[in-house]
Design an enzyme around this catalytic site. Structure first.
Site, PDB file in Angstrom:
ATOM      1  N   LYS A   1      44.945  78.722   8.461  1.00 43.83           N
ATOM      2  CA  LYS A   1      46.060  77.794   8.680  1.00 43.83           C
ATOM      3  C   LYS A   1      46.884  77.554   7.418  1.00 43.83           C
ATOM      4  O   LYS A   1      47.685  78.404   7.059  1.00 43.83           O
ATOM      5  CB  LYS A   1      45.527  76.506   9.321  1.00 43.83           C
ATOM      6  CG  LYS A   1      45.044  76.777  10.756  1.00 43.83           C
ATOM      7  CD  LYS A   1      44.976  75.557  11.649  1.00 43.83           C
ATOM      8  CE  LYS A   1      44.860  75.970  13.106  1.00 43.83           C
ATOM      9  NZ  LYS A   1      43.530  75.858  13.677  1.00 43.83           N
TER      10      LYS A   1
ATOM     11  N   ASP B   1      33.486  75.607   8.851  1.00 38.79           N
ATOM     12  CA  ASP B   1      34.809  76.018   9.307  1.00 38.79           C
ATOM     13  C   ASP B   1      35.800  74.925   8.895  1.00 38.79           C
ATOM     14  O   ASP B   1      35.915  73.889   9.563  1.00 38.79           O
ATOM     15  CB  ASP B   1      34.808  76.234  10.827  1.00 38.79           C
ATOM     16  CG  ASP B   1      36.181  76.686  11.342  1.00 38.79           C
ATOM     17  OD1 ASP B   1      37.172  76.577  10.576  1.00 38.79           O
ATOM     18  OD2 ASP B   1      36.256  77.142  12.500  1.00 38.79           O
TER      19      ASP B   1
ATOM     20  N   PHE C   1      35.623  74.070  18.190  1.00 43.29           N
ATOM     21  CA  PHE C   1      36.739  75.001  18.366  1.00 43.29           C
ATOM     22  C   PHE C   1      36.780  75.910  17.151  1.00 43.29           C
ATOM     23  O   PHE C   1      36.993  75.457  16.034  1.00 43.29           O
ATOM     24  CB  PHE C   1      38.091  74.291  18.515  1.00 43.29           C
ATOM     25  CG  PHE C   1      39.204  75.287  18.725  1.00 43.29           C
ATOM     26  CD1 PHE C   1      39.514  75.748  19.988  1.00 43.29           C
ATOM     27  CD2 PHE C   1      39.892  75.826  17.642  1.00 43.29           C
ATOM     28  CE1 PHE C   1      40.511  76.702  20.184  1.00 43.29           C
ATOM     29  CE2 PHE C   1      40.882  76.783  17.826  1.00 43.29           C
ATOM     30  CZ  PHE C   1      41.192  77.219  19.102  1.00 43.29           C
TER      31      PHE C   1
HETATM   32  C1  LIG Z   1      42.819  76.856  14.473  1.00 40.12           C
HETATM   33  C2  LIG Z   1      41.365  76.974  14.194  1.00 40.12           C
HETATM   34  C3  LIG Z   1      40.716  78.209  14.235  1.00 40.12           C
HETATM   35  C4  LIG Z   1      41.407  79.488  14.687  1.00 40.12           C
HETATM   36  O1  LIG Z   1      42.492  79.814  13.900  1.00 40.12           O
HETATM   37  P1  LIG Z   1      43.612  80.864  14.468  1.00 40.12           P
HETATM   38  O2  LIG Z   1      44.457  81.150  13.282  1.00 40.12           O
HETATM   39  O3  LIG Z   1      44.343  80.150  15.568  1.00 40.12           O
HETATM   40  O4  LIG Z   1      42.871  82.050  14.962  1.00 40.12           O
HETATM   41  C5  LIG Z   1      39.386  78.246  13.899  1.00 40.12           C
HETATM   42  N1  LIG Z   1      38.723  77.132  13.540  1.00 40.12           N
HETATM   43  C6  LIG Z   1      39.310  75.919  13.498  1.00 40.12           C
HETATM   44  C7  LIG Z   1      38.521  74.730  13.072  1.00 40.12           C
HETATM   45  C8  LIG Z   1      40.647  75.797  13.840  1.00 40.12           C
HETATM   46  O5  LIG Z   1      41.229  74.601  13.840  1.00 40.12           O
END
Ligand SMILES: *Cc1c(COP(=O)(O)O)cnc(C)c1O
Length: 409
Positions: free
Chosen positions: A262, A233, A148
């Site tokens: 985040k 990520d 994700f």
């Molecule tokens: C939440 C998330 C994203 C996307 O972040 P948004 O601020 O919702 O666009 C990307 N990578 C990971 C691992 C995430 O948990």
């Protein structure tokens, strides 16, 4: 004075208005939150709930953390946005502090997590063409099944979740997906055209999936051998959640590029960043990438306060310490409604016995007991309380999980 009945009516009205006027791309639990402090959320009726989600780790420091709110208010009164057409005084200290915290040279500030991922994809491709020498148009980025990385058209092109992916084509080419945790599959997929391997060190949305020991070190080795960038990520796993600043630190592995988001915005504003050394981020020259709000003064002031909270190591230590309690308590639930769980720090994916119900059913039962969590897929729920949660609050929340599982059996 507002009576219970009136408030309930108000909340019900708000739910009806939402249903009518807000796109149905979420299915929230039936609570209407009006305030929050630390790990506690309250509704308009004064009922309190323990937050066991932390806005998917965006609220790692709890709700309305005094130092973060103070930094925000201070900056709000002075300057919020200039665009990057001019310099402002918050960007340099924010970027310097974040780069130091992560152990890299440079920061590319963006807003949402998905924007950081998109930016890293662009940087990796550009680096591949201009530095590695991949023939133009041929760059490949390897990703992992179950990933994700956000919701943009390009990012969902390499998602294998039908809900995220289906009927949004045509899809962006240039991505190859391999099974997560399978080093042999990665070895077989790496060619000279691969410019990057993009991975979550722990897959959050997938249910807090932790790869086998040695996998991430193996990814590091393969990417170095084949001169591809290792892009980690850490948007959900990073900034204290797992008991370290970065989840990769548990494996003593260093990525070439870190994606943060985040919690970086302190639960107040969207703030994300691509963090890497000069030889990678240096491929971007003026005009080649940008964002009107990226690196704005308000977000940078809050980001600076977040970096200072993390610099002391206090939250990482708390997550590690309370994470032991979390793990011990979940251990005790094995065979009693819980069939398996994975945890690191204050973060757990809990597979509930499907005979008890779906993850959604468990979260609804938990909400009735005033603990708010979120299902991921099937019968898996994710627990990610704010790192400021007290030991007693954590225990209380886990008591409620035990009781909610009993309610369902
Ligand atoms: C939440 C998330 C994203 C996307 O972040 P948004 O601020 O919702 O666009 C990307 N990578 C990971 C691992 C995430 O948990």
């Amino acid at each position: 004075m507002i009576t219970t009945d009136q408030t309930l009516t108000q909340a019900t009205q708000l739910l009806q208005i939402e249903d009518e006027h807000v796109a149905h791309n979420y299915h929230p639990l039936d609570v209407v939150i009006t305030s929050g402090s630390g790990a506690v959320l309250s509704d308009g009726d004064g009922a309190q709930y323990l937050d066991f989600l932390s806005a998917y780790s965006a609220a790692n420091f709890g709700h309305c953390h005094p130092a973060l709110v103070a930094a925000a208010i201070e900056q709000l009164k002075r300057l919020t946005l200039t665009s990057r057409a001019f310099h402002h005084d918050q960007l340099a200290p924010f970027a310097e502090g974040l780069a130091r915290l992560i152990g890299k040279d440079m920061v590319l500030p963006m807003n949402s997590g998905a924007e950081a991922v998109e930016s890293a994809i662009k940087v990796a491709r550009k680096w591949g063409y201009e530095v590695k020498g991949v023939p133009d148009g041929r760059a490949v980025i390897i990703v992992a099944a179950g990933n994700f990385h956000g919701r943009t058209t390009t990012i969902i092109s390499f998602s294998d979740d039908p809900l995220a992916h289906d009927h949004y084509g045509p899809y962006t080419p240039g991505f190859v997906s391999v099974p997560y945790g399978d080093l042999e599959a990665l070895r077989n997929a790496i060619t000279d055209d691969v410019v990057a391997v993009l991975l979550e060190p722990i897959q959050g949305e997938s249910g807090v999936r932790i790869p086998p020991a040695g996998y991430l070190a193996g990814v590091r080795e393969l990417t170095s051998q084949h001169r591809a960038l290792f892009v980690a990520d850490e948007i959900q796993s990073g900034l204290g959640r797992t008991g370290r600043t970065l989840a990769l630190q548990h494996e003593n592995v260093t990525a070439d590029v870190y994606l943060l988001g985040k919690a970086l915005g302190g639960g107040i504003v969207p703030l994300s960043g691509v963090v890497a050394d000069h030889d990678v981020l240096g491929v971007l020259k003026p005009g080649q990438h940008g964002s009107t709000f990226g690196g704005n003064a308000l977000a940078c002031a809050i980001g600076r306060a977040v970096v200072s909270l993390l610099e002391s190591g206090y939250f990482q230590e708390r997550a590690a310490r309370l994470g032991v309690n979390l793990r011990d308590r979940l251990d005790g639930m094995l065979g009693r409604g819980v069939v398996a769980f994975r945890s690191r720090g204050l973060w757990a994916g809990v597979d509930v016995d499907p005979r008890l119900g779906s993850g959604r059913d468990v979260c609804e039962a938990l909400a009735r007991r005033h603990v708010l969590a979120k299902d991921t897929h099937g019968s898996t729920i994710r627990l990610a309380p704010p790192l400021v949660i007290s030991e007693a609050e954590l225990d209380h929340g886990l008591d409620q999980l035990e009781l909610a599982l009993a309610d369902l059996s």
